[in-house]
Design a protein around this motif. Structure first.
Motif, PDB file in Angstrom:
ATOM      1  N   GLY A 219      -4.764  26.820   4.250  1.00 12.04           N
ATOM      2  CA  GLY A 219      -4.509  27.906   4.983  1.00 12.04           C
ATOM      3  C   GLY A 219      -4.664  27.989   6.503  1.00 12.04           C
ATOM      4  O   GLY A 219      -4.922  26.756   7.145  1.00 12.04           O
ATOM      5  N   ASP A 220      -4.764  29.354   7.065  1.00 10.98           N
ATOM      6  CA  ASP A 220      -4.937  29.611   8.477  1.00 10.98           C
ATOM      7  C   ASP A 220      -6.366  29.433   8.698  1.00 10.98           C
ATOM      8  O   ASP A 220      -7.050  30.367   9.050  1.00 10.98           O
ATOM      9  CB  ASP A 220      -4.402  30.880   8.880  1.00 10.98           C
ATOM     10  CG  ASP A 220      -2.878  30.730   8.782  1.00 10.98           C
ATOM     11  OD1 ASP A 220      -2.080  30.009   8.845  1.00 10.98           O
ATOM     12  OD2 ASP A 220      -2.286  31.917   8.512  1.00 10.98           O
ATOM     13  N   VAL A 221      -6.988  28.243   8.931  1.00 10.60           N
ATOM     14  CA  VAL A 221      -8.280  27.951   9.333  1.00 10.60           C
ATOM     15  C   VAL A 221      -8.458  27.827  10.914  1.00 10.60           C
ATOM     16  O   VAL A 221      -7.500  27.269  11.557  1.00 10.60           O
ATOM     17  CB  VAL A 221      -9.052  26.831   8.774  1.00 10.60           C
ATOM     18  CG1 VAL A 221     -10.279  26.623   9.274  1.00 10.60           C
ATOM     19  CG2 VAL A 221      -9.104  26.777   7.175  1.00 10.60           C
ATOM     20  N   GLU A 222      -9.346  28.555  11.594  1.00  8.85           N
ATOM     21  CA  GLU A 222      -9.733  28.311  13.152  1.00  8.85           C
ATOM     22  C   GLU A 222      -9.683  26.870  13.368  1.00  8.85           C
ATOM     23  O   GLU A 222     -10.423  26.033  12.845  1.00  8.85           O
ATOM     24  CB  GLU A 222     -10.688  29.239  13.677  1.00  8.85           C
ATOM     25  CG  GLU A 222     -10.553  30.792  13.421  1.00  8.85           C
ATOM     26  CD  GLU A 222      -9.586  31.092  14.037  1.00  8.85           C
ATOM     27  OE1 GLU A 222      -9.272  30.477  15.445  1.00  8.85           O
ATOM     28  OE2 GLU A 222      -8.819  32.250  14.118  1.00  8.85           O
ATOM     29  N   PRO A 223      -8.806  26.549  14.459  1.00  5.54           N
ATOM     30  CA  PRO A 223      -9.079  25.022  14.956  1.00  5.54           C
ATOM     31  C   PRO A 223     -10.270  24.537  14.987  1.00  5.54           C
ATOM     32  O   PRO A 223     -10.564  23.295  14.788  1.00  5.54           O
ATOM     33  CB  PRO A 223      -8.183  25.183  16.208  1.00  5.54           C
ATOM     34  CG  PRO A 223      -7.304  26.279  15.850  1.00  5.54           C
ATOM     35  CD  PRO A 223      -8.046  27.303  15.300  1.00  5.54           C
ATOM     36  N   GLN A 224     -11.325  25.212  15.633  1.00  2.00           N
ATOM     37  CA  GLN A 224     -12.358  24.752  15.922  1.00  2.00           C
ATOM     38  C   GLN A 224     -13.289  24.604  14.637  1.00  2.00           C
ATOM     39  O   GLN A 224     -14.319  23.784  14.499  1.00  2.00           O
ATOM     40  CB  GLN A 224     -13.520  25.592  16.930  1.00  2.00           C
ATOM     41  CG  GLN A 224     -13.528  26.939  16.412  1.00  2.00           C
ATOM     42  CD  GLN A 224     -12.288  28.140  16.820  1.00  2.00           C
ATOM     43  OE1 GLN A 224     -11.197  27.573  17.251  1.00  2.00           O
ATOM     44  NE2 GLN A 224     -12.793  29.308  17.050  1.00  2.00           N
ATOM     45  N   LYS A 225     -13.036  25.134  13.487  1.00  2.00           N
ATOM     46  CA  LYS A 225     -13.577  24.954  12.283  1.00  2.00           C
ATOM     47  C   LYS A 225     -12.868  24.048  11.308  1.00  2.00           C
ATOM     48  O   LYS A 225     -13.210  23.772   9.984  1.00  2.00           O
ATOM     49  CB  LYS A 225     -13.811  26.389  11.568  1.00  2.00           C
ATOM     50  CG  LYS A 225     -14.614  27.390  12.427  1.00  2.00           C
ATOM     51  CD  LYS A 225     -14.853  28.595  11.504  1.00  2.00           C
ATOM     52  CE  LYS A 225     -15.574  29.538  12.424  1.00  2.00           C
ATOM     53  NZ  LYS A 225     -15.764  30.746  11.813  1.00  2.00           N
ATOM     54  N   LEU A 226     -11.526  23.636  11.616  1.00  2.00           N
ATOM     55  CA  LEU A 226     -10.887  22.989  10.681  1.00  2.00           C
ATOM     56  C   LEU A 226     -11.295  21.510  10.038  1.00  2.00           C
ATOM     57  O   LEU A 226     -11.069  21.305   9.020  1.00  2.00           O
ATOM     58  CB  LEU A 226      -9.278  22.846  11.264  1.00  2.00           C
ATOM     59  CG  LEU A 226      -8.476  22.188  10.697  1.00  2.00           C
ATOM     60  CD1 LEU A 226      -8.093  22.617   9.261  1.00  2.00           C
ATOM     61  CD2 LEU A 226      -7.032  21.818  11.284  1.00  2.00           C
TER      62      LEU A 226
END
Length: 321
Positions: A219-226
């Motif tokens: 889903g919508d995971v923050e890019p820095q945590k992806l």
């Protein structure tokens, strides 16, 4: 990143960098705790901060055997740091690996060049697993095909085009490339084959389709945590996953920010360029990083409107939001 900076290598890393209009995160872990692996990654920013280039390559071999190749790739990145059109860069990449082919050296690679004034990302895929594209407006992940279109979720990557073979196998004059227009929040994920060669819980290889299902599941995971989230999800699906090869993931997000550099930073970039001109007096030295002479690059540095309609030569453009 600083103006005219080249960053990267083949060593263990987990780092984020900011470039003109882009944010990027790279995770790379060499096989078997080696100091350096066969996955090579580089990022560069031009003298004005408008041109950002990223290279992700999977070179045949591991460890120190790839170290010399990685150094040569850095030299090539420096030479083309101010070039907007990546066509010659990719051609020389292929020539370099063709010259090494007798020793069994070849590579798959994805080359990305982003031009901030036009928000266009030029993509060239040389036999590499297809990247994933996330459109923030649709909140949807898709496979990015060889022609810039989203590929079928359950079909392998196209293999009919000779120009999409790995680097070093054929003396190809030019590789195909296409443009993707990015809006703020759009993301692209590149990766090496350790991810698609991992197994699902049932023991079946994930492949591109399986990895795409995982991307959509996250889903919508923050890019820095992806990257951390994706690696963890794959590792938990099978005990042998991500343990038998180098592992590298690249995440790129369009930030929508215009490049801004202080006077001292611009002066430093000029100094680096001037020193490269002096070193070029030695025939054995690196070639200076001259820009390509077109209106978008040179004229656009003075009149920004000249750069906003830029398209790479010979590229298709089928991915506009």
């Amino acid at each position: 990143m600083q103006c005219m900076e080249v960053w990267g290598g083949s060593q263990l890393t987990a780092r984020g960098v900011e470039m003109g209009g882009l944010d990027a995160w790279v995770y790379s872990k060499p096989y078997a705790e080696a100091q350096r692996g066969g996955d090579v990654y580089y990022a560069s920013s031009c003298a004005t901060g408008r041109i950002s280039r990223l290279l992700l390559a999977d070179v045949a071999g591991h460890g120190n055997s790839v170290a010399g190749t990685a150094a040569d790739l850095r030299t090539l990145m420096r030479r083309f740091v101010n070039r907007l059109d990546q066509t010659e860069f990719v051609r020389l990449l292929n020539q370099q690996f063709t010259a090494l082919s007798q020793s069994g050296s070849f590579a798959t690679a994805v080359v990305l060049t982003f031009f901030a004034p036009s928000r266009r990302l030029t993509v060239c895929n040389a036999g590499h697993p297809r990247p994933f594209l996330y459109r923030a407006a649709q909140r949807q992940w898709t496979l990015l095909g060889h022609d810039g279109q989203d590929g079928p979720d359950d079909q392998p990557a196209p293999s009919s085009a000779l120009n999409n073979v790995p680097l070093g196998l054929f003396d190809v004059a030019e590789y195909e490339q296409f443009d993707v227009e990015l809006e703020k929040g759009d993301c692209l994920v590149g990766y090496t084959d350790a991810l698609i060669e991992s197994s699902d819980a049932d023991g079946e290889m994930l492949g591109e389709a399986g990895l795409l299902r995982i991307m959509r599941l996250l889903g919508d995971v923050e890019p820095q945590k992806l990257i951390e989230t994706l690696i963890k999800e794959i590792a938990e699906r099978h005990p042998k996953n991500l343990s038998d090869d180098d592992v590298t993931v690249l995440v790129v997000r369009a930030s929508g920010q215009e490049p801004h550099y202080s006077f001292s930073e611009k002066l430093g970039a000029f100094g680096r360029f001037f020193r490269s001109l002096i070193r070029a007096a030695d025939p054995k030295a690196e070639r200076p990083p001259f820009p390509d002479f077109n209106l978008a690059n040179l004229g656009g540095a003075i009149i920004p409107a000249l750069g906003r309609r830029w398209r790479a030569s010979g590229s298709s453009s089928r991915w506009s939001p």
